[in-house]
Design a protein around this motif. Structure first.
Motif, mmCIF file in Angstrom:
data_model
loop_
_atom_site.group_PDB
_atom_site.id
_atom_site.type_symbol
_atom_site.label_atom_id
_atom_site.label_comp_id
_atom_site.label_asym_id
_atom_site.label_seq_id
_atom_site.Cartn_x
_atom_site.Cartn_y
_atom_site.Cartn_z
ATOM 1 N N THR A 199 0.834 -1.193 0.000
ATOM 2 C CA THR A 199 0.000 0.000 0.000
ATOM 3 C C THR A 199 0.876 1.254 0.000
ATOM 4 O OG1 THR A 199 -0.082 0.161 2.414
ATOM 5 C CG2 THR A 199 -1.717 -1.264 1.353
ATOM 6 N N PRO A 200 0.307 2.421 -0.379
ATOM 7 C CA PRO A 200 1.069 3.666 -0.273
ATOM 8 C C PRO A 200 1.561 3.943 1.141
ATOM 9 C CG PRO A 200 -0.876 3.991 -1.640
ATOM 10 C CD PRO A 200 -0.990 2.618 -1.049
ATOM 11 N N GLY A 201 0.796 3.465 2.132
ATOM 12 C CA GLY A 201 1.233 3.619 3.514
ATOM 13 C C GLY A 201 2.521 2.863 3.787
ATOM 14 N N ASP A 202 2.656 1.660 3.206
ATOM 15 C CA ASP A 202 3.887 0.881 3.350
ATOM 16 C C ASP A 202 5.077 1.637 2.760
ATOM 17 O OD1 ASP A 202 2.682 -1.305 4.604
ATOM 18 O OD2 ASP A 202 2.112 -2.196 2.689
ATOM 19 N N ILE A 203 4.856 2.255 1.597
ATOM 20 C CA ILE A 203 5.936 3.005 0.944
ATOM 21 C C ILE A 203 6.338 4.213 1.791
ATOM 22 C CG2 ILE A 203 6.598 4.291 -1.110
ATOM 23 C CD1 ILE A 203 6.323 1.305 -1.583
ATOM 24 N N GLU A 234 17.707 4.678 -9.846
ATOM 25 C CA GLU A 234 17.619 3.666 -10.901
ATOM 26 C C GLU A 234 16.985 2.383 -10.370
ATOM 27 O OE1 GLU A 234 21.583 3.138 -12.216
ATOM 28 O OE2 GLU A 234 21.709 5.063 -13.269
ATOM 29 N N ALA A 235 17.358 1.990 -9.141
ATOM 30 C CA ALA A 235 16.793 0.786 -8.543
ATOM 31 C C ALA A 235 15.289 0.944 -8.300
ATOM 32 C CB ALA A 235 17.504 0.471 -7.228
ATOM 33 N N LEU A 236 14.874 2.122 -7.832
ATOM 34 C CA LEU A 236 13.444 2.364 -7.590
ATOM 35 C C LEU A 236 12.669 2.430 -8.896
ATOM 36 C CD1 LEU A 236 13.606 5.128 -4.800
ATOM 37 C CD2 LEU A 236 13.295 2.668 -4.517
ATOM 38 N N ALA A 237 13.303 2.918 -9.969
ATOM 39 C CA ALA A 237 12.624 3.056 -11.264
ATOM 40 C C ALA A 237 12.199 1.716 -11.839
ATOM 41 C CB ALA A 237 13.535 3.785 -12.251
ATOM 42 N N LYS A 238 12.778 0.615 -11.358
ATOM 43 C CA LYS A 238 12.392 -0.712 -11.839
ATOM 44 C C LYS A 238 11.058 -1.175 -11.251
ATOM 45 C CE LYS A 238 17.158 -2.285 -12.587
ATOM 46 N NZ LYS A 238 18.181 -3.309 -12.255
ATOM 47 N N HIS A 239 10.501 -0.393 -10.348
ATOM 48 C CA HIS A 239 9.225 -0.749 -9.696
ATOM 49 C C HIS A 239 8.252 0.420 -9.822
ATOM 50 C CE1 HIS A 239 11.431 -4.138 -7.927
ATOM 51 N NE2 HIS A 239 12.388 -3.262 -7.673
ATOM 52 N N PHE A 269 6.739 3.408 -7.103
ATOM 53 C CA PHE A 269 7.525 4.639 -7.055
ATOM 54 C C PHE A 269 7.284 5.433 -8.337
ATOM 55 C CE2 PHE A 269 9.818 1.279 -4.764
ATOM 56 C CZ PHE A 269 9.820 1.811 -3.487
ATOM 57 N N ASP A 270 6.548 6.529 -8.215
ATOM 58 C CA ASP A 270 6.198 7.328 -9.392
ATOM 59 C C ASP A 270 7.317 8.297 -9.748
ATOM 60 O OD1 ASP A 270 6.026 9.250 -7.425
ATOM 61 O OD2 ASP A 270 3.840 9.241 -7.365
ATOM 62 N N ASP A 271 7.084 9.092 -10.790
ATOM 63 C CA ASP A 271 8.097 10.029 -11.266
ATOM 64 C C ASP A 271 8.472 11.049 -10.198
ATOM 65 O OD1 ASP A 271 8.177 8.768 -13.694
ATOM 66 O OD2 ASP A 271 6.803 10.157 -14.690
ATOM 67 N N LEU A 272 7.507 11.460 -9.402
ATOM 68 C CA LEU A 272 7.785 12.431 -8.357
ATOM 69 C C LEU A 272 8.828 11.889 -7.380
ATOM 70 C CD1 LEU A 272 5.253 14.602 -6.479
ATOM 71 C CD2 LEU A 272 6.797 13.204 -5.150
ATOM 72 N N VAL A 273 8.634 10.653 -6.913
ATOM 73 C CA VAL A 273 9.583 10.036 -5.980
ATOM 74 C C VAL A 273 10.946 9.889 -6.635
ATOM 75 C CG1 VAL A 273 10.114 7.937 -4.683
ATOM 76 C CG2 VAL A 273 7.782 8.835 -4.686
ATOM 77 N N LEU A 274 10.964 9.417 -7.878
ATOM 78 C CA LEU A 274 12.238 9.210 -8.575
ATOM 79 C C LEU A 274 12.991 10.522 -8.752
ATOM 80 C CD1 LEU A 274 11.111 6.660 -11.329
ATOM 81 C CD2 LEU A 274 12.123 6.190 -9.102
ATOM 82 N N ALA A 315 9.482 20.131 -12.475
ATOM 83 C CA ALA A 315 8.635 19.825 -11.313
ATOM 84 C C ALA A 315 7.159 19.799 -11.696
ATOM 85 C CB ALA A 315 8.873 20.864 -10.217
ATOM 86 N N LEU A 316 6.735 20.710 -12.572
ATOM 87 C CA LEU A 316 5.318 20.783 -12.943
ATOM 88 C C LEU A 316 4.837 19.515 -13.637
ATOM 89 C CD1 LEU A 316 5.024 24.496 -14.141
ATOM 90 C CD2 LEU A 316 3.996 23.466 -12.107
ATOM 91 N N ALA A 317 5.736 18.800 -14.316
ATOM 92 C CA ALA A 317 5.348 17.541 -14.959
ATOM 93 C C ALA A 317 4.923 16.520 -13.910
ATOM 94 C CB ALA A 317 6.505 17.001 -15.803
ATOM 95 N N SER A 318 5.662 16.437 -12.802
ATOM 96 C CA SER A 318 5.294 15.520 -11.715
ATOM 97 C C SER A 318 4.093 16.036 -10.943
ATOM 98 C CB SER A 318 6.480 15.335 -10.763
ATOM 99 O OG SER A 318 7.571 14.729 -11.421
ATOM 100 N N VAL A 319 4.007 17.350 -10.776
ATOM 101 C CA VAL A 319 2.881 17.958 -10.052
ATOM 102 C C VAL A 319 1.566 17.644 -10.757
ATOM 103 C CG1 VAL A 319 1.825 20.151 -9.389
ATOM 104 C CG2 VAL A 319 4.265 19.790 -9.033
ATOM 105 N N ALA A 320 1.591 17.655 -12.086
ATOM 106 C CA ALA A 320 0.362 17.406 -12.859
ATOM 107 C C ALA A 320 -0.243 16.050 -12.523
ATOM 108 C CB ALA A 320 0.667 17.501 -14.358
#
Length: 406
Positions: free
Chosen positions: A65-69, A121-126, A130-135, A293-298
């Motif tokens: 869940t997002p809570g776990d993340i 890079e490791a997070l981007a494989k999942h 992990f969305d673009d904002l986190v990456l 930043a606005l790309a992730s904000v959207a």
């Protein structure tokens, strides 16, 4: 219980004796049973039993869940702040997690980092977790040498956005659940109770009241063609959710219409603005360029209308237009928000002003949701009264008329 961890993705549980002959048991993450045996031998443990840990729902398995993340990010930030190396932090957090699916995810990321990959890079494989904002934030933290600070910001951001989502879902779940119960009770009355009154009224000797006749006809229709109606309703909902998930124009239309719903539309609009401001503050404070930043904000606004609007803002800002003017052009933001963002741009404190906007609207959403719950309760009681009370009155009207027949 002792715990040990080795590189790998599969959890194993084991029992054995230590160098003093004391019985011990524990859990290990390893690529195979042989790897667990080798690790135990190095520790001086004589194993007596090793088996794979069950991945079922009753043994800590399940979805992430997002809570776990959010908790994972918070724990990782705390470990790094304490001076614990990144790989060892993964090991500690992973082996201590109760969710087996989360364990496997953490150990998979740990293996990639051990192999020389950057954390981003490791997070981007999942991408499911992990969305673009986190990456983008993690990458900015790695480049700036302040990873623990950025991980803390990510955790705070996710905790606040999830709390906002839960608040809205709670407000909408209660009336939906009550209406479902009302529908079930009405169906039971029409299928099982009304027919008993219908048999009673057959020897009544007078015309039934119009309202009673209508209810009896509805009961007959539900009993004879109710299955067709249920299948039709089920197919309608199935088709709706199928195209909602796959059709962007349909989602855009739904999100646009939802913003126009009295009371609820206002809450959804405030929630979208709160997520916009919170995400913008988090990204900008991390040093991410405004256009990027606005790309992730959207994508974080949670509403396609605002997503499209923010992407249009990004295009305008990339040509040199001020963020304040770009926000005005979308006609999606209240004047107060625009003016606070303008002050932030002028003073060089855009992240701080965006955070203040987010705090204000998150609190506003909390109050609006509480007021909505108070408003919906009497409305729901009225709906229940009309549905159930109407059926009862319809059945007793002929009994009231019985005196004139006698």
């Amino acid at each position: 219980m002792a715990e040990t961890a080795v590189a790998g993705n599969t959890p194993f549980v084991w029992e054995g004796t230590d160098r003093k002959g004391k019985k011990i048991k524990g859990k290990s993450m390893a690529a195979s049973e042989a790897a667990v045996r080798a690790d135990l031998r190095r520790q001086g443990v004589v194993q007596s039993r090793i088996k794979k840990q069950s991945q079922g729902i009753f043994s800590g398995g399940g979805k992430i869940t997002p809570g776990d993340i959010a908790i994972f990010m918070r724990q990782l930030s705390t470990m790094l702040s304490a001076g614990i190396p990144l790989v060892q932090s993964f090991e500690i957090v992973g082996t201590g997690h109760e969710n087996a699916a989360m364990q496997k995810l953490i150990m998979s990321i740990k293996g990639d980092v051990e192999g020389g990959s950057a954390l981003a890079e490791a997070l981007a494989k999942h991408p499911l977790y992990f969305d673009d904002l986190v990456l983008n934030l993690v990458e900015a933290g790695e480049q700036a040498g302040a990873l623990e600070t950025l991980l803390d910001k990510i955790a705070t951001y996710k905790e606040k956005t999830e709390a906002l989502k839960k608040k809205i879902k709670k407000a909408l779940t209660y009336p939906a659940a009550v209406l479902v119960v009302a529908f079930v009770v009405t169906a039971i009355l029409l299928i099982f109770v009304i027919p008993a009154f219908e048999d009673l009224f057959k020897g009544f000797g007078a015309d039934l009241p119009t309202f009673t006749r209508m209810v009896i006809d509805l009961s007959v229709f539900v009993r004879e063609k109710g299955w067709y109606l249920a299948i039709l309703i089920g197919a309608g909902f199935g088709t709706f959710f199928y195209f909602k998930k796959r059709s962007r124009p349909m989602r855009h239309w739904i999100d646009r219409m939802s913003l126009k719903i009295p009371v609820i539309g206002g809450i959804l609009q405030k929630a979208a603005i709160a997520r916009y401001a919170r995400t913008l503050s988090t990204m900008f404070s991390a040093g991410v360029p405004l256009v990027e930043a606005l790309a992730s904000v959207a994508g974080a606004t949670g509403n396609i209308v605002y997503e499209v609007g923010v992407l249009e803002m990004r295009d305008e800002v990339s040509t040199g237009l001020r963020l304040q003017q770009a926000m005005e052009n979308t006609d999606l933001f209240p004047n107060m928000v625009i003016q606070m963002i303008a002050v932030g741009e002028e003073s060089g404190s855009l992240d701080e002003m965006s955070s203040k906007v987010a705090d204000f609207y998150e609190e506003d959403v909390d109050n609006a949701v509480d007021n909505l719950s108070s408003l919906l309760e009497p409305m729901i009681m009225a709906i229940l009264g009309v549905l159930v009370g109407g059926l009862v009155v319809a059945m007793y009207l002929p009994i009231f008329k019985m005196g004139s027949v006698i």
